[in-house]
Design an enzyme around this catalytic site. Sequence first.
Site, PDB file in Angstrom:
ATOM      1  CB  SER A   1       9.812 157.565  52.025  1.00 37.51           C
ATOM      2  OG  SER A   1       9.483 157.993  53.327  1.00 37.51           O
TER       3      SER A   1
ATOM      4  CE  LYS B   1       3.809 160.216  53.015  1.00 43.24           C
ATOM      5  NZ  LYS B   1       3.295 159.050  53.690  1.00 43.24           N
TER       6      LYS B   1
ATOM      7  CD1 TRP C   1       6.390 156.427  59.748  1.00 40.94           C
ATOM      8  CD2 TRP C   1       5.363 156.102  61.703  1.00 40.94           C
ATOM      9  NE1 TRP C   1       5.935 157.652  60.186  1.00 40.94           N
ATOM     10  CE2 TRP C   1       5.305 157.473  61.398  1.00 40.94           C
ATOM     11  CE3 TRP C   1       4.779 155.656  62.891  1.00 40.94           C
ATOM     12  CZ2 TRP C   1       4.687 158.418  62.217  1.00 40.94           C
ATOM     13  CZ3 TRP C   1       4.173 156.592  63.721  1.00 40.94           C
ATOM     14  CH2 TRP C   1       4.123 157.952  63.381  1.00 40.94           C
TER      15      TRP C   1
ATOM     16  CG  HIS D   1      11.082 153.734  55.414  1.00 41.82           C
ATOM     17  ND1 HIS D   1       9.800 153.629  54.911  1.00 41.82           N
ATOM     18  CD2 HIS D   1      11.500 154.992  55.094  1.00 41.82           C
ATOM     19  CE1 HIS D   1       9.456 154.760  54.333  1.00 41.82           C
ATOM     20  NE2 HIS D   1      10.479 155.609  54.417  1.00 41.82           N
TER      21      HIS D   1
END
Length: 265
Positions: free
Chosen positions: A107, A111, A201, A251
């Site tokens: 998540s 990044k 998403w 997720h």
Amino acid sequence: TMTGLHGKRNTGFLYPGERAERWPIDYILKRGCALAIASYHDFFPDTYDDCWGGSIYELFRSKEELNGRPQNASAISAWAWGYSRMLDCLATLPEIDSDNALCVGHSRLGKTSLWAGVNDERFKVVCVNDSGCGGASLSRRLFGETLYSMFHKNRIGTYWFNDEIEQYIKHPEKLPLDQHELIALVAPRKVVVHSASEDLWADPHGEYLSAYYASPVWKLFGKRGLTSGTPPEVEDPVYGDVGYYMRNGKHNILQSDWEHYLNTF
């Protein structure tokens, strides 16, 4: 050796056993790997209030500079710095093979693991899990999470990213680069991008395309990137110097993700 950060927003900690499915420690150890984990809040508190104070930036900047949003500073950079400092520590332990280190993040930390891997060439495999916008997915696709939503929906963009990006949040078409070019900076080392089928998403298709469009750089090094513009079927991992895997589900990071990451060695 694997390094990863984790934590729970606004508390700084996970309760004992919470999200245990994300850390199949027995499996990882049986594969002959060591796992080092730290709470990312220890490097930069993931909160909306006074997040600059109490972060690692206090080591490098004055209180006046940290009063409000400082220039050229971000939570993601602070967390990525934490990955490298963890590896510094691991490299001092004789039982750890720090020459074969992965950085793993999920998540917002997906990044982060990408940014850590770009900046620290000691990470031989960079594992980017369900990272979405600002991670592996293409910002200009405007699908799912966007720069605009991160700034105006929940304000996380005001500290996850540095101040330079604000000029692009309403005009991503003017971005000087997109995320495939960031991924390409990992070359010729290995990068593995993971998505989840229900995690719209994070834009799984955009995550795949980013890895695909980065792949020609690996070819310049005589390495193997992704060769098809069409993503593989769900639960059909692609191996190579640029790897990709989409699992069924939401997720998260699960044992099947870890299996694919470890199989990239």
